[in-house]
Scaffold this motif. Sequence first.
Motif, PDB file in Angstrom:
ATOM      1  N   UNK A 166       0.828  -1.211   0.000  1.00  0.00           N
ATOM      2  CA  UNK A 166       0.000   0.000   0.000  1.00  0.00           C
ATOM      3  C   UNK A 166       0.864   1.263   0.000  1.00  0.00           C
ATOM      4  N   UNK A 167       1.864   1.275   0.878  1.00  0.00           N
ATOM      5  CA  UNK A 167       2.668   2.500   1.017  1.00  0.00           C
ATOM      6  C   UNK A 167       3.510   2.796  -0.222  1.00  0.00           C
ATOM      7  N   UNK A 168       3.872   1.770  -0.969  1.00  0.00           N
ATOM      8  CA  UNK A 168       4.673   1.987  -2.181  1.00  0.00           C
ATOM      9  C   UNK A 168       3.824   2.239  -3.423  1.00  0.00           C
ATOM     10  N   UNK A 169       2.514   2.109  -3.284  1.00  0.00           N
ATOM     11  CA  UNK A 169       1.653   2.243  -4.463  1.00  0.00           C
ATOM     12  C   UNK A 169       1.300   3.708  -4.706  1.00  0.00           C
ATOM     13  N   UNK A 170       1.314   4.122  -5.978  1.00  0.00           N
ATOM     14  CA  UNK A 170       0.799   5.457  -6.287  1.00  0.00           C
ATOM     15  C   UNK A 170      -0.725   5.414  -6.220  1.00  0.00           C
ATOM     16  N   UNK A 171      -1.365   6.541  -5.942  1.00  0.00           N
ATOM     17  CA  UNK A 171      -2.832   6.542  -5.882  1.00  0.00           C
ATOM     18  C   UNK A 171      -3.446   6.472  -7.277  1.00  0.00           C
ATOM     19  N   UNK A 172      -2.705   6.958  -8.279  1.00  0.00           N
ATOM     20  CA  UNK A 172      -3.074   6.631  -9.657  1.00  0.00           C
ATOM     21  C   UNK A 172      -1.797   6.442 -10.460  1.00  0.00           C
ATOM     22  N   UNK A 173      -1.890   5.577 -11.447  1.00  0.00           N
ATOM     23  CA  UNK A 173      -0.723   5.191 -12.241  1.00  0.00           C
ATOM     24  C   UNK A 173      -0.803   5.824 -13.612  1.00  0.00           C
ATOM     25  N   UNK A 174       0.294   6.430 -14.047  1.00  0.00           N
ATOM     26  CA  UNK A 174       0.371   6.972 -15.400  1.00  0.00           C
ATOM     27  C   UNK A 174       1.400   6.136 -16.151  1.00  0.00           C
ATOM     28  N   UNK A 175       0.940   5.437 -17.187  1.00  0.00           N
ATOM     29  CA  UNK A 175       1.805   4.486 -17.879  1.00  0.00           C
ATOM     30  C   UNK A 175       1.861   4.801 -19.370  1.00  0.00           C
ATOM     31  N   UNK A 176       2.785   4.126 -20.047  1.00  0.00           N
ATOM     32  CA  UNK A 176       2.915   4.232 -21.505  1.00  0.00           C
ATOM     33  C   UNK A 176       2.975   5.686 -21.964  1.00  0.00           C
ATOM     34  N   UNK A 177       3.891   6.426 -21.384  1.00  0.00           N
ATOM     35  CA  UNK A 177       4.131   7.840 -21.746  1.00  0.00           C
ATOM     36  C   UNK A 177       2.867   8.705 -21.641  1.00  0.00           C
ATOM     37  N   UNK A 178       2.057   8.385 -20.637  1.00  0.00           N
ATOM     38  CA  UNK A 178       0.859   9.200 -20.396  1.00  0.00           C
ATOM     39  C   UNK A 178      -0.359   8.774 -21.196  1.00  0.00           C
ATOM     40  N   UNK A 179      -0.197   7.722 -21.994  1.00  0.00           N
ATOM     41  CA  UNK A 179      -1.333   7.289 -22.819  1.00  0.00           C
ATOM     42  C   UNK A 179      -2.352   6.465 -22.023  1.00  0.00           C
ATOM     43  N   UNK A 180      -1.913   5.951 -20.868  1.00  0.00           N
ATOM     44  CA  UNK A 180      -2.770   5.078 -20.058  1.00  0.00           C
ATOM     45  C   UNK A 180      -2.729   5.532 -18.597  1.00  0.00           C
ATOM     46  N   UNK A 181      -3.898   5.679 -18.010  1.00  0.00           N
ATOM     47  CA  UNK A 181      -3.990   6.034 -16.584  1.00  0.00           C
ATOM     48  C   UNK A 181      -4.872   4.996 -15.898  1.00  0.00           C
ATOM     49  N   UNK A 182      -4.386   4.475 -14.772  1.00  0.00           N
ATOM     50  CA  UNK A 182      -5.174   3.523 -13.998  1.00  0.00           C
ATOM     51  C   UNK A 182      -5.447   4.140 -12.626  1.00  0.00           C
ATOM     52  N   UNK A 183      -6.718   4.224 -12.265  1.00  0.00           N
ATOM     53  CA  UNK A 183      -7.113   4.774 -10.961  1.00  0.00           C
ATOM     54  C   UNK A 183      -8.352   4.025 -10.495  1.00  0.00           C
ATOM     55  N   UNK A 184      -8.420   3.678  -9.223  1.00  0.00           N
ATOM     56  CA  UNK A 184      -9.483   2.786  -8.746  1.00  0.00           C
ATOM     57  C   UNK A 184     -10.885   3.246  -9.136  1.00  0.00           C
ATOM     58  N   UNK A 185     -11.221   4.479  -8.790  1.00  0.00           N
ATOM     59  CA  UNK A 185     -12.573   4.986  -9.084  1.00  0.00           C
ATOM     60  C   UNK A 185     -12.547   5.942 -10.270  1.00  0.00           C
ATOM     61  N   UNK A 186     -11.431   5.943 -11.014  1.00  0.00           N
ATOM     62  CA  UNK A 186     -11.284   6.842 -12.154  1.00  0.00           C
ATOM     63  C   UNK A 186     -10.666   8.161 -11.734  1.00  0.00           C
ATOM     64  N   UNK A 187     -10.517   9.048 -12.690  1.00  0.00           N
ATOM     65  CA  UNK A 187      -9.914  10.354 -12.400  1.00  0.00           C
ATOM     66  C   UNK A 187     -10.352  11.363 -13.461  1.00  0.00           C
ATOM     67  N   UNK A 188     -10.555  12.601 -13.023  1.00  0.00           N
ATOM     68  CA  UNK A 188     -10.899  13.660 -13.956  1.00  0.00           C
ATOM     69  C   UNK A 188      -9.630  14.114 -14.666  1.00  0.00           C
TER      70      UNK A 188
END
Length: 245
Positions: free
Chosen positions: A122-144
Motif C-alpha cells: 500500500x505505502x509503495x503504491x501510487x494513488x493513480x498510475x500513469x503508464x505508456x508515456x501518459x497514454x494510459x492512466x489507472x485509478x481505482x474509481x477513475x480520475x478527472x
Amino acid sequence: MELDIIGDIHGCFQEFQELTKKLGYVWDTEGIPIHVNGRKLAFVGDLTDRGPNSLQVAETVSVLVNKGLGYYVPGNHCNKLYRFFLGNKVQHTHGLETTVAEYEALDQIEKKLIREKFIQLYENAPLHLILDYGKLVIAHAGIREDLIGKHSNKVKTFVLYGDITGEKHPDGSPVRRDWAKEYKGDAVIVYGHTPVKEVRTINNTYNIDTGAVFGNKLTALKYPEMEIVSVPSMMPFIEEKFRKI
Ligand SMILES: [Mn+2]
C-alpha cells in the motif's frame, strides 16, 4: 508495454486464477502467474473484502509488484484494510469483516507477515498510475482529466471513492457524479469501483469492475489491444449491486 489490467477482485482468488490462465499466464511453483510473452498484470485495487480468499489475493499481488511483474493502485477497501493493519480503529463492515476473519484465523507469525507485506504494498503504491508515456492512466474509481498527475487530498478522495458530492441517496449510498460522461482527455482511463454487468466504455474510459464478488464476472482489459477477457464468478448473483443504466 503489454498489460492485462484486472478489475476489482475482492477476494475472488479462484476467479483471478482462472482469468490469468485464460490470458495465457502459467502459475509457477511459488504460486505466481507468469506470462510466456512477458506481459505484466495491473490491478485497479479493491483486492480484498467480501470474497472468500482476500489475503491470498493480497499476497499474490504483493509478490507480483515486488518482482516487477505487476502494477497496483489501491482502492477504498485497500485503504481501509491498510488503516486496520496500522492499528487504527475502523468499522469491520462492508466486507472488511471477512478479511479480518481470515486474518484472525492466522498464527502470530503469519499475521505479521501478511500485515507487513500489505502495508509495504500500500505505502509503495501510487494513488493513480500513469503508464505508456501518459497514454494510459489507472485509478481505482477513475480520475478527472485536470487531476491526472496531481497529488492532493482532493485527488486521493476522487481516485478512492469517485466523484462524490457529499450527499447520500435514500438508501445511504453516496451520490456520485458521472465524471466519465464528461471526460474529454486523450489518455485512456481504466478504473473499477462501481460494479457494472458489462464493461462500460465511454469517452476513452473503461470501467472494468464487472462485479466478480457479486456473482457476475471478473474482467481483464488487454492493453494496448483493448480486448476484454472475462471469467464467470462463482459467487451468488446480487442484482441490486450493479449500476443501473
Ligand atoms: Mn471500490
